[in-house]
Design a protein around this motif. Structure first.
Motif, PDB file in Angstrom:
ATOM      1  N   PHE A 123      14.087  16.482  14.908  1.00 38.43           N
ATOM      2  CA  PHE A 123      13.323  16.783  16.122  1.00 38.43           C
ATOM      3  C   PHE A 123      12.379  17.949  15.859  1.00 38.43           C
ATOM      4  O   PHE A 123      11.201  17.903  16.215  1.00 38.43           O
ATOM      5  CB  PHE A 123      14.276  17.103  17.283  1.00 38.43           C
ATOM      6  N   ALA A 124      12.885  18.963  15.203  1.00 38.29           N
ATOM      7  CA  ALA A 124      12.050  20.130  14.870  1.00 38.29           C
ATOM      8  C   ALA A 124      10.885  19.715  13.984  1.00 38.29           C
ATOM      9  O   ALA A 124       9.753  20.174  14.171  1.00 38.29           O
ATOM     10  CB  ALA A 124      12.896  21.201  14.189  1.00 38.29           C
ATOM     11  N   ALA A 125      11.147  18.847  13.036  1.00 37.59           N
ATOM     12  CA  ALA A 125      10.083  18.391  12.129  1.00 37.59           C
ATOM     13  C   ALA A 125       8.975  17.677  12.897  1.00 37.59           C
ATOM     14  O   ALA A 125       7.793  17.826  12.573  1.00 37.59           O
ATOM     15  CB  ALA A 125      10.660  17.479  11.058  1.00 37.59           C
ATOM     16  N   ASP A 126       9.342  16.922  13.926  1.00 34.56           N
ATOM     17  CA  ASP A 126       8.345  16.222  14.742  1.00 34.56           C
ATOM     18  C   ASP A 126       7.387  17.194  15.419  1.00 34.56           C
ATOM     19  O   ASP A 126       6.247  16.849  15.720  1.00 34.56           O
ATOM     20  CB  ASP A 126       9.015  15.359  15.801  1.00 34.56           C
ATOM     21  N   TYR A 127       7.844  18.426  15.687  1.00 34.81           N
ATOM     22  CA  TYR A 127       7.014  19.441  16.338  1.00 34.81           C
ATOM     23  C   TYR A 127       6.469  20.474  15.358  1.00 34.81           C
ATOM     24  O   TYR A 127       5.892  21.472  15.753  1.00 34.81           O
ATOM     25  CB  TYR A 127       7.798  20.124  17.463  1.00 34.81           C
ATOM     26  N   GLY A 128       6.686  20.246  14.087  1.00 36.99           N
ATOM     27  CA  GLY A 128       6.154  21.161  13.087  1.00 36.99           C
ATOM     28  C   GLY A 128       6.928  22.460  12.965  1.00 36.99           C
ATOM     29  O   GLY A 128       6.424  23.443  12.442  1.00 36.99           O
ATOM     30  N   THR A 129       8.151  22.459  13.438  1.00 40.13           N
ATOM     31  CA  THR A 129       8.980  23.662  13.395  1.00 40.13           C
ATOM     32  C   THR A 129       9.600  23.821  12.015  1.00 40.13           C
ATOM     33  O   THR A 129      10.254  22.923  11.516  1.00 40.13           O
ATOM     34  CB  THR A 129      10.097  23.581  14.446  1.00 40.13           C
ATOM     35  N   ASP A 130       9.384  24.989  11.411  1.00 46.42           N
ATOM     36  CA  ASP A 130      10.043  25.254  10.136  1.00 46.42           C
ATOM     37  C   ASP A 130      10.574  26.670  10.055  1.00 46.42           C
ATOM     38  O   ASP A 130      11.167  27.059   9.064  1.00 46.42           O
ATOM     39  CB  ASP A 130       9.117  24.958   8.962  1.00 46.42           C
ATOM     40  N   ALA A 131      10.343  27.445  11.079  1.00 43.56           N
ATOM     41  CA  ALA A 131      10.857  28.816  11.124  1.00 43.56           C
ATOM     42  C   ALA A 131      11.152  29.179  12.570  1.00 43.56           C
ATOM     43  O   ALA A 131      10.479  28.717  13.485  1.00 43.56           O
ATOM     44  CB  ALA A 131       9.843  29.782  10.544  1.00 43.56           C
ATOM     45  N   LEU A 132      12.149  29.994  12.752  1.00 47.18           N
ATOM     46  CA  LEU A 132      12.535  30.407  14.099  1.00 47.18           C
ATOM     47  C   LEU A 132      12.325  31.897  14.257  1.00 47.18           C
ATOM     48  O   LEU A 132      12.354  32.619  13.281  1.00 47.18           O
ATOM     49  CB  LEU A 132      14.005  30.064  14.346  1.00 47.18           C
ATOM     50  N   PRO A 133      12.117  32.414  15.429  1.00 46.67           N
ATOM     51  CA  PRO A 133      12.129  31.698  16.702  1.00 46.67           C
ATOM     52  C   PRO A 133      10.782  31.055  17.019  1.00 46.67           C
ATOM     53  O   PRO A 133       9.755  31.470  16.486  1.00 46.67           O
ATOM     54  CB  PRO A 133      12.430  32.806  17.716  1.00 46.67           C
ATOM     55  N   GLU A 134      10.821  30.070  17.877  1.00 49.14           N
ATOM     56  CA  GLU A 134       9.619  29.429  18.398  1.00 49.14           C
ATOM     57  C   GLU A 134       9.814  29.191  19.885  1.00 49.14           C
ATOM     58  O   GLU A 134      10.930  28.916  20.327  1.00 49.14           O
ATOM     59  CB  GLU A 134       9.318  28.111  17.698  1.00 49.14           C
ATOM     60  N   THR A 135       8.734  29.280  20.628  1.00 56.93           N
ATOM     61  CA  THR A 135       8.775  29.053  22.063  1.00 56.93           C
ATOM     62  C   THR A 135       7.759  27.974  22.412  1.00 56.93           C
ATOM     63  O   THR A 135       6.596  28.076  22.031  1.00 56.93           O
ATOM     64  CB  THR A 135       8.438  30.343  22.837  1.00 56.93           C
ATOM     65  N   PHE A 136       8.227  26.969  23.134  1.00 59.61           N
ATOM     66  CA  PHE A 136       7.371  25.900  23.627  1.00 59.61           C
ATOM     67  C   PHE A 136       7.326  26.008  25.143  1.00 59.61           C
ATOM     68  O   PHE A 136       8.368  26.075  25.789  1.00 59.61           O
ATOM     69  CB  PHE A 136       7.936  24.527  23.250  1.00 59.61           C
ATOM     70  N   VAL A 137       6.123  26.012  25.716  1.00 55.93           N
ATOM     71  CA  VAL A 137       5.972  26.038  27.174  1.00 55.93           C
ATOM     72  C   VAL A 137       5.536  24.644  27.595  1.00 55.93           C
ATOM     73  O   VAL A 137       4.527  24.125  27.104  1.00 55.93           O
ATOM     74  CB  VAL A 137       4.944  27.090  27.626  1.00 55.93           C
ATOM     75  N   LEU A 138       6.296  24.039  28.505  1.00 60.58           N
ATOM     76  CA  LEU A 138       6.007  22.703  29.006  1.00 60.58           C
ATOM     77  C   LEU A 138       5.571  22.790  30.459  1.00 60.58           C
ATOM     78  O   LEU A 138       6.081  23.628  31.218  1.00 60.58           O
ATOM     79  CB  LEU A 138       7.243  21.804  28.926  1.00 60.58           C
ATOM     80  N   ASN A 139       4.659  21.902  30.837  1.00 58.52           N
ATOM     81  CA  ASN A 139       4.258  21.859  32.242  1.00 58.52           C
ATOM     82  C   ASN A 139       5.194  20.924  33.011  1.00 58.52           C
ATOM     83  O   ASN A 139       6.170  20.409  32.458  1.00 58.52           O
ATOM     84  CB  ASN A 139       2.783  21.455  32.380  1.00 58.52           C
TER      85      ASN A 139
END
Length: 75
Positions: free
Chosen positions: A30-46
């Protein structure tokens, strides 16, 4: 919950009283689908569950988070 043991993640959620939905990403796909490879990360959704902002790394400016939360509430 990113590549953590389920018990550790559940303990963290309980300790900090988190009430938002959590996702168990056992293998990191799932992280790979969003380009996540390092933490922390914050995603803001509407309200339509669209990602409108991403912060990669620690959020050091509260103004950034406040701005994007306000944007999310409008859309």
């Amino acid at each position: 919950d990113y590549k953590d043991l389920s018990s550790g993640a559940q303990q963290f959620i309980g300790t900090y009283g988190l009430s938002y939905p959590n996702l168990r990403d056992i293998d990191g796909s799932f992280a790979a689908d969003y380009g996540t490879d390092a933490l922390p990360e914050t995603f803001v959704l509407n309200r339509r569950l669209q990602v409108i902002a991403i912060s990669r790394g620690e959020i050091t400016r509260q103004a950034w988070l406040t701005h994007w939360i306000q944007q999310a509430e409008r859309t």
